[in-house]
Design an enzyme around this catalytic site. Structure first.
Site, PDB file in Angstrom:
ATOM      1  N   VAL A  30      95.015  41.800  12.211  1.00  0.00           N
ATOM      2  CA  VAL A  30      93.936  42.769  11.985  1.00  0.00           C
ATOM      3  C   VAL A  30      92.583  42.129  12.273  1.00  0.00           C
ATOM      4  O   VAL A  30      91.657  42.800  12.731  1.00  0.00           O
ATOM      5  CB  VAL A  30      93.985  43.312  10.537  1.00  0.00           C
ATOM      6  CG1 VAL A  30      92.825  44.277  10.282  1.00  0.00           C
ATOM      7  CG2 VAL A  30      95.314  44.013  10.279  1.00  0.00           C
ATOM      8  N   GLY A  31      92.487  40.825  12.050  1.00  0.00           N
ATOM      9  CA  GLY A  31      91.233  40.124  12.356  1.00  0.00           C
ATOM     10  C   GLY A  31      90.839  40.280  13.815  1.00  0.00           C
ATOM     11  O   GLY A  31      89.652  40.444  14.147  1.00  0.00           O
ATOM     12  N   GLU A  48      87.880  35.679   7.379  1.00  0.00           N
ATOM     13  CA  GLU A  48      88.565  34.750   6.467  1.00  0.00           C
ATOM     14  C   GLU A  48      90.025  35.163   6.481  1.00  0.00           C
ATOM     15  O   GLU A  48      90.403  36.157   5.875  1.00  0.00           O
ATOM     16  CB  GLU A  48      87.941  34.839   5.072  1.00  0.00           C
ATOM     17  CG  GLU A  48      88.319  33.681   4.162  1.00  0.00           C
ATOM     18  CD  GLU A  48      89.404  34.056   3.188  1.00  0.00           C
ATOM     19  OE1 GLU A  48      90.586  33.811   3.535  1.00  0.00           O
ATOM     20  OE2 GLU A  48      89.099  34.571   2.116  1.00  0.00           O
ATOM     21  N   CYS A  82      95.411  32.986  -0.183  1.00  0.00           N
ATOM     22  CA  CYS A  82      95.304  32.616   1.236  1.00  0.00           C
ATOM     23  C   CYS A  82      95.282  31.109   1.453  1.00  0.00           C
ATOM     24  O   CYS A  82      95.524  30.647   2.565  1.00  0.00           O
ATOM     25  CB  CYS A  82      94.055  33.254   1.848  1.00  0.00           C
ATOM     26  SG  CYS A  82      92.504  32.772   1.039  1.00  0.00           S
TER      27      CYS A  82
END
Length: 360
Positions: A30-31, A48, A82
Site C-alpha cells: 500500500v505504501g 513508515e 512493526c
C-alpha cells in the site's frame, strides 16, 4: 483536524486530493500506492512500513537475559508491532539452548497457558489469524524445522483469533515464515555458521525497519552495524529505541522513508523556508562589485564572496572583513579626488585585501 473513517474507496478518494504532506504507516504494498498517488501532485510523503527485523545472537551472551528481551519484543501485543524482532539468527550450536530459554521466558511472562493470561493479546482479526496459521502449516513440512508451541494449552483457536507464542527451530530461508513479515506471535530461528553468513542473510533481503544484535563483543556489534542497513539498530535490547523521543524513528528502502518522533516530527512537517530581509542602502557597493561590466577586480572579489565560508566563525568574519576592505578601497580610489599615485596605492590595498580573503 478531521478524521475520515472508511475502507478502500474512502482512501482512494483522499489520495486524489492535493495535500501538503502525506504520512502513511502500514505495509510496503500500500505504501507504493500512496507514493504513486502523491507523485501526481508532487506531494512529499513519509512512509513508515516495516519488514522482517532480524535479531542476531552472538556466542557468549547471557542466554537468559537475551531470550527475555527477544521474547518480550516478539510477543508483546502478540507480535503485532512493526519493529518486533521477526526472526532470530544464531550459531547452530546455540539454537536449542536459545529456544529453551525463549520458551522459559514466555512461561515466566504469560504462564503455562498464555490463552489464560490477561497480558497476552489476540490477533487483530480473523483474516490475519488465518494468514499466520497458513504460514505455520506450510512451514511444518520443512525437513529441518521443528515447530514448538510455548503453551500447555491450545496451539491456536481461530474462532477467538488466538495463536499461542510459537518458535520455529531449524528454519531455512525457503520456509513460508521467512517469505514475508509475520506480524504475529511466531518466531523463526535460523542457525548459521558465522557472522558473515548472518550479515549475508540480512543483506540479501529487504532493508528492515529495525535490527537487533546481542553480543558482549564490541567488534562484533560494530561489524553488524557497519555492514548492514536498517531503519534503526539496537545492541542488546529490542523495541526500546522507539521510546526515546530524541532518536529519529523511520525506515530505509522497503521499510520506509522519512523519520519522526520528538522534534524530528516537528521538522518532518515543517517547510524550512529561507527568508532574507534587506533595505535599499549601500547600492554603491552593488554598482562597484555586483553589477556588470565585470572587471578583473570585480571578478576577484565576487569569486571569494561566492566561495564556501571558512570553517570557524572567526575565520568567516576575518574573511568578509578583508572583502569589505577591498571593496571600500576600490570605491574610495575611483570616487575620490586623489591623484594617480593615490589611486594606485588604494588599488594595491584592495588587491592585498582580496589576497588576504583568499587565504582565510
Amino acid at each position: 483536524v478531521q478524521m475520515v473513517n472508511g475502507a478502500v474507496a474512502q482512501k482512494q478518494a483522499l489520495l486524489r486530493l492535493r495535500w501538503d504532506h502525506i504520512f502513511y504507516t502500514g505495509g510496503a504494498f500500500v505504501g507504493k500506492i500512496v507514493m504513486k498517488a502523491a507523485a501526481e501532485h508532487l506531494t512529499p510523503v513519509t512512509l513508515e512500513l516495516g519488514g522482517k527485523s532480524p535479531a542476531i545472537v552472538d556466542a557468549g551472551v547471557d542466554i537468559k537475559v537475551t531470550a527475555q528481551r527477544i521474547a518480550w519484543g516478539r510477543f508483546v501485543n502478540a507480535g503485532q508491532t512493526c519493529i518486533a524482532p521477526d526472526y532470530v539468527i544464531c550459531p547452530g550450536h546455540l539454537q536449542t539452548q536459545l529456544a529453551d530459554a525463549l520458551a522459559q521466558a514466555v512461561h515466566s511472562f504469560y504462564g503455562p497457558d498464555p490463552e489464560a493470561s490477561p497480558d497476552y493479546c489476540r490477533i487483530v482479526n480473523s483474516r490475519s489469524t488465518q494468514r499466520i496459521l497458513e504460514m505455520l502449516n506450510k512451514t511444518k513440512g520443512g525437513p529441518t524445522t521443528v515447530v514448538r508451541t510455548c503453551s500447555t494449552g491450545k496451539a491456536f483457536d481461530d474462532s477467538a483469533n488466538y495463536i499461542a507464542p510459537t518458535l520455529v527451530e531449524g528454519c531455512t530461508l525457503q520456509d513460508a515464515v521467512m517469505q514475508e513479515e509475520i506480524f504475529g506471535p511466531v518466531l523463526p530461528i535460523l542457525p548459521v555458521d558465522d557472522i558473515s553468513q548472518a550479515i549475508q542473510i540480512i543483506n540479501e533481503g529487504e532493508k528492515p525497519l529495525a535490527l537487533y544484535v546481542f553480543s558482549n563483543n564490541n567488534a562484533f556489534i560494530e561489524q553488524v552495524l557497519e555492514q548492514t542497513s536498517s531503519g534503526a539498530a539496537i545492541a542488546n535490547d529490542t523495541l526500546m529505541h522507539a521510546a526515546v523521543d530524541a532518536l529519529p524513528f523511520g525506515g530505509v528502502g522497503n521499510s520506509g522513508m522519512g523519520a519522526y518522533h520528538g522534534k524530528h516530527s516537528f521538522d518532518l512537517f515543517t517547510h524550512h523556508k529561507a527568508v532574507m530581509l534587506k533595505d535599499l542602502k549601500m547600492e554603491a557597493i552593488n554598482s562597484s562589485v555586483r553589477y556588470p561590466p565585470y572587471t578583473e577586480s570585480k571578478r576577484s572579489i565576487l569569486k571569494f564572496v561566492m566561495a564556501k565560508s571558512a570553517g570557524t566563525v572567526g575565520g568567516t568574519l576575518l574573511r568578509y572583513t578583508a572583502i569589505v576592505a577591498a571593496v571600500g578601497a576600490l570605491l574610495y580610489a575611483f570616487q575620490s579626488p586623489l591623484g594617480d599615485l593615490g589611486k594606485c596605492s588604494l588599488t594595491y590595498v584592495a588587491d592585498t585585501a582580496t589576497w588576504a580573503a583568499a587565504q582565510l
